[in-house]
Design a protein around this motif. Structure first.
Motif, mmCIF file in Angstrom:
data_model
loop_
_atom_site.group_PDB
_atom_site.id
_atom_site.type_symbol
_atom_site.label_atom_id
_atom_site.label_comp_id
_atom_site.label_asym_id
_atom_site.label_seq_id
_atom_site.Cartn_x
_atom_site.Cartn_y
_atom_site.Cartn_z
ATOM 1 N N ILE A 20 -21.252 -19.634 8.644
ATOM 2 C CA ILE A 20 -22.674 -19.754 8.337
ATOM 3 C C ILE A 20 -22.872 -20.793 7.240
ATOM 4 N N ASP A 21 -24.097 -21.264 7.139
ATOM 5 C CA ASP A 21 -24.482 -22.168 6.064
ATOM 6 C C ASP A 21 -24.986 -21.317 4.898
ATOM 7 N N HIS A 22 -24.207 -21.267 3.813
ATOM 8 C CA HIS A 22 -24.565 -20.389 2.703
ATOM 9 C C HIS A 22 -25.856 -20.830 2.012
ATOM 10 N N SER A 23 -26.216 -22.104 2.136
ATOM 11 C CA SER A 23 -27.475 -22.539 1.537
ATOM 12 C C SER A 23 -28.668 -21.917 2.240
ATOM 13 N N GLU A 24 -28.509 -21.574 3.540
ATOM 14 C CA GLU A 24 -29.577 -20.932 4.297
ATOM 15 C C GLU A 24 -29.449 -19.415 4.288
ATOM 16 N N ASN A 25 -28.288 -18.904 3.858
ATOM 17 C CA ASN A 25 -28.061 -17.458 3.816
ATOM 18 C C ASN A 25 -27.500 -17.068 2.453
ATOM 19 N N PRO A 26 -28.283 -17.220 1.399
ATOM 20 C CA PRO A 26 -27.759 -16.946 0.043
ATOM 21 C C PRO A 26 -27.430 -15.477 -0.195
ATOM 22 N N ASP A 27 -27.971 -14.565 0.635
ATOM 23 C CA ASP A 27 -27.703 -13.145 0.430
ATOM 24 C C ASP A 27 -26.333 -12.720 0.941
ATOM 25 N N VAL A 28 -25.681 -13.568 1.755
ATOM 26 C CA VAL A 28 -24.349 -13.245 2.258
ATOM 27 C C VAL A 28 -23.312 -13.733 1.252
ATOM 28 N N PRO A 29 -22.512 -12.839 0.699
ATOM 29 C CA PRO A 29 -21.527 -13.266 -0.312
ATOM 30 C C PRO A 29 -20.455 -14.161 0.303
ATOM 31 N N SER A 30 -19.927 -15.067 -0.499
ATOM 32 C CA SER A 30 -18.865 -15.950 -0.008
ATOM 33 C C SER A 30 -17.533 -15.228 0.064
ATOM 34 N N GLU A 31 -17.350 -14.210 -0.793
ATOM 35 C CA GLU A 31 -16.110 -13.432 -0.803
ATOM 36 C C GLU A 31 -16.416 -11.971 -1.103
ATOM 37 N N VAL A 32 -15.609 -11.081 -0.521
ATOM 38 C CA VAL A 32 -15.640 -9.658 -0.853
ATOM 39 C C VAL A 32 -14.202 -9.195 -0.977
ATOM 40 N N ASP A 33 -13.780 -8.940 -2.211
ATOM 41 C CA ASP A 33 -12.387 -8.567 -2.465
ATOM 42 C C ASP A 33 -11.473 -9.652 -1.893
ATOM 43 N N SER A 34 -10.575 -9.315 -0.955
ATOM 44 C CA SER A 34 -9.653 -10.305 -0.393
ATOM 45 C C SER A 34 -10.178 -10.926 0.891
ATOM 46 N N TYR A 35 -11.463 -10.719 1.202
ATOM 47 C CA TYR A 35 -12.052 -11.256 2.427
ATOM 48 C C TYR A 35 -12.992 -12.416 2.103
ATOM 49 N N HIS A 36 -12.967 -13.434 2.949
ATOM 50 C CA HIS A 36 -13.834 -14.593 2.768
ATOM 51 C C HIS A 36 -14.411 -15.027 4.114
ATOM 52 N N SER A 37 -15.243 -16.055 4.101
ATOM 53 C CA SER A 37 -15.874 -16.594 5.316
ATOM 54 C C SER A 37 -16.657 -15.524 6.069
ATOM 55 N N LEU A 38 -17.489 -14.765 5.346
ATOM 56 C CA LEU A 38 -18.264 -13.700 5.974
ATOM 57 C C LEU A 38 -19.305 -14.283 6.933
ATOM 58 N N PHE A 39 -19.420 -13.646 8.103
ATOM 59 C CA PHE A 39 -20.377 -14.074 9.126
ATOM 60 C C PHE A 39 -21.058 -12.828 9.687
ATOM 61 N N PRO A 40 -22.396 -12.732 9.616
ATOM 62 C CA PRO A 40 -23.085 -11.519 10.084
ATOM 63 C C PRO A 40 -22.885 -11.287 11.580
ATOM 64 N N LEU A 41 -22.521 -10.059 11.940
ATOM 65 C CA LEU A 41 -22.391 -9.676 13.344
ATOM 66 C C LEU A 41 -23.643 -8.967 13.854
ATOM 67 N N GLU A 42 -24.536 -8.635 12.944
ATOM 68 C CA GLU A 42 -25.811 -8.027 13.291
ATOM 69 C C GLU A 42 -26.907 -8.775 12.546
ATOM 70 N N PRO A 43 -28.122 -8.821 13.089
ATOM 71 C CA PRO A 43 -29.213 -9.499 12.369
ATOM 72 C C PRO A 43 -29.412 -8.865 10.993
ATOM 73 N N LEU A 44 -29.566 -9.720 9.987
ATOM 74 C CA LEU A 44 -29.768 -9.235 8.626
ATOM 75 C C LEU A 44 -31.257 -9.030 8.371
ATOM 76 N N PRO A 45 -31.686 -7.804 8.076
ATOM 77 C CA PRO A 45 -33.110 -7.580 7.770
ATOM 78 C C PRO A 45 -33.449 -8.146 6.410
ATOM 79 N N PRO A 46 -34.711 -8.485 6.162
ATOM 80 C CA PRO A 46 -35.114 -8.953 4.832
ATOM 81 C C PRO A 46 -34.753 -7.904 3.781
ATOM 82 N N PRO A 47 -34.342 -8.333 2.575
ATOM 83 C CA PRO A 47 -33.905 -7.385 1.545
ATOM 84 C C PRO A 47 -34.917 -6.300 1.234
ATOM 85 N N ASN A 48 -36.205 -6.623 1.310
ATOM 86 C CA ASN A 48 -37.230 -5.633 0.964
ATOM 87 C C ASN A 48 -37.635 -4.752 2.147
#
Length: 403
Positions: A20-48
C-alpha cells in the motif's frame, strides 16, 4: 485445469506481493512487532465509525504482513487490544462472501405481505448448490473438527464468515483460538472443564453451516425458518444429507462426536479422496515444470554474473579474455542471433535447448562466432560447462574472501 492452476498461482503471488501507499493510508502502521509491509485484507472503516463485529464483540481488522524473522507472509487478525498471527493464504475468500453475499437468495424465506404470492422453492443448479459441493465441504469441515476435538480442544468459530475458501473448494477455518483468549478466566482451576460443551456447540454450528449451504441462504438457519428450510432440503437433496443436518441440530441425551457422522458421509469420502489425489497429480506436474524453470534460471543468473563484468581482481579485461570470452560468445549464441536480413532471430526453444545441453555438459559441438564475424571457435558443451563452472567458482571464492 493446468491453465487455471497456473493462473491461480500467479494471482496468489501478485496478492502476496501487494503493498500500500502509506501516504494515502496513514492509519496503517508500517511495522507491528516483527511484522512489516502491512496490507489490509478487509476494507478499513473510518476511525470514527468503527463497529464491533458480530462474532467477537470487539473492533477487529485484518492485514497481510511479512515476518522479518523468516521473511514469510502471515495473516494478522487484530482484536483492537491484541494481534493474532495466522498462516496467510493469498486469494482466499470467506464462505460468506462466496455463497451468502446475494440478498436475493433470502427471498424464499422472507415473510410475505398480505396478498403476495410465495415464490416457487429453488432447485439444485437453479438457485441451490450442487449436493456434491456440499459434501466436499462437509468432509473438510468435519475433518477439521475431528483434528481439533481429538486434541481436546474446540473450534468455536465454525461460521461462514470465518471459513476460508481457496481455489474452487479448498476450505480452511480462520480465527481459531481467538475466543479461547478473549474468554480466558484466570480464576478457573480447570480451564478445560467447559471443552465438552464447546465441542457440542461446534457440531451444532457445523449443522447450521451445512443447512445454510443447502438452502443457499443464511435466513434458512433462523429458528422461525427451520421447518421450511428442512422441507427444502428434503425436496432437493438426499436423505443422508437431511439426516446429517437433523443429527447435528437436534439435541441428544448423550455427548455426540464428529465421528458419528462418518456413516452418513459413507462412500462420498472416497470421491473427495480421489479428487484430492487428482489435484496432487496436477500439482506434481506443475512442480516438475517449476523445477526445470528454477534450474534454467540458476544457469542464467550465474551466466549474468560473469558476462560483461566491468572488472575483476583489478583486471578490466577479465570478462573479455580466456574462458570468459567463450561464455560471452555463448551468450550471444543464445540471445543475439540475427536472420540473413539482419533482423533479430528469437526462438525460445533454441534458448532452452542450449541451456539444457550446457547444464548436462554433452559432447555435442557448437560453433561460436565473434561479433565482427572474423573468427569462429568450435567447442563442445562439455568444454563450455567446464569453463562455466570454474569461472563461477572463481567469482564465489572472491566473494567469500577465500581467493
Amino acid at each position: 485445469v493446468l491453465l487455471f492452476s497456473l493462473q491461480e498461482l500467479i494471482n496468489r503471488h501478485l496478492i502476496t506481493m501487494a503493498q500500500i501507499d502509506h501516504s494515502e493510508n496513514p492509519d496503517v502502521p508500517s511495522e507491528v512487532d516483527s511484522y512489516h509491509s502491512l496490507f489490509p485484507l478487509e476494507p478499513l472503516p473510518p476511525p470514527n465509525r468503527m463497529q464491533k463485529t458480530s462474532n467477537f464483540s470487539y473492533i477487529t481488522s485484518c492485514y497481510k504482513a511479512v515476518n522479518s524473522k523468516d521473511d514469510l507472509p502471515y495473516c494478522l487478525r487484530r482484536i483492537h487490544a491484541l494481534v493474532f498471527s495466522y498462516d496467510f493464504h493469498a486469494g482466499a475468500e470467506t464462505m460468506f462472501s462466496r455463497h451468502f453475499n446475494d440478498p436475493a437468495a433470502d427471498s424464499y424465506f422472507t415473510k410475505r405481505k398480505w396478498g403476495q404470492h410465495e415464490p416457487p422453492p429453488p432447485r439444485q443448479h437453479a438457485g441451490l448448490l450442487p449436493e456434491s459441493l456440499i459434501w466436499a465441504y462437509i468432509v473438510q469441515l468435519s475433518s477439521a473438527l475431528r483434528t481439533i476435538h481429538t486434541a481436546g480442544l474446540a473450534c468455536r468459530v465454525m461460521d461462514p464468515s470465518k471459513i476460508l475458501i481457496t481455489g474452487k473448494t479448498r476450505l480452511r477455518v480462520n480465527c481459531v483460538g481467538v475466543f479461547d483468549v478473549l474468554t480466558f478466566d484466570n480464576s478457573q482451576t480447570n480451564h478445560l472443564a467447559l471443552m465438552p460443551q464447546y465441542q457440542q456447540a461446534d457440531l451444532v454450528s457445523l449443522g447450521k453451516v451445512v443447512l445454510a449451504l443447502a438452502c443457499n441462504s443464511l435466513a434458512g438457519i433462523q429458528r422461525e425458518n427451520l421447518q421450511k428450510a428442512m422441507e427444502l432440503v428434503s425436496i432437493n437433496y438426499s436423505s443422508d444429507l437431511k439426516n446429517l443436518i437433523l443429527y447435528l441440530l437436534t439435541e441428544q441425551s448423550r455427548l455426540r462426536s464428529v465421528n458419528d457422522i462418518m456413516p452418513m458421509i459413507g462412500a462420498r469420502f472416497y470421491t473427495q479422496l480421489d479428487a484430492s489425489q487428482m489435484r496432487n497429480d496436477v500439482i506434481e506436474e506443475d512442480l516438475a515444470k517449476e523445477v526445470q524453470n528454477g534450474r534454467l534460471f540458476r544457469l542464467l543468473a550465474k551466466l549474468g554474473t560473469i558476462n560483461e563484468r566491468p572488472e575483476f581482481q583489478k583486471d578490466p579485461t577479465w570478462s573479455e579474455t580466456g574462458d570468459r570470452y567463450l561464455l560471452k560468445l555463448f551468450r550471444d549464441h543464445l540471445f543475439h542471433q540475427v536472420t540473413e536480413a539482419g533482423t533479430p532471430w528469437i526462438d525460445l526453444s533454441h534458448i532452452v535447448s542450449c541451456l539444457n545441453k550446457l547444464d548436462a555438459g554433452v559432447p555435442e559441438k557448437i560453433s561460436l562466432v565473434s561479433r565482427d564475424e572474423k573468427s569462429v571457435l568450435v567447442v563442445t558443451y562439455s568444454d563450455l560447462k567446464r569453463c562455466f563452472d570454474s569461472t563461477f567458482q572463481e567469482l564465489q571464492a572472491a566473494a567469500s574472501g577465500s581467493l
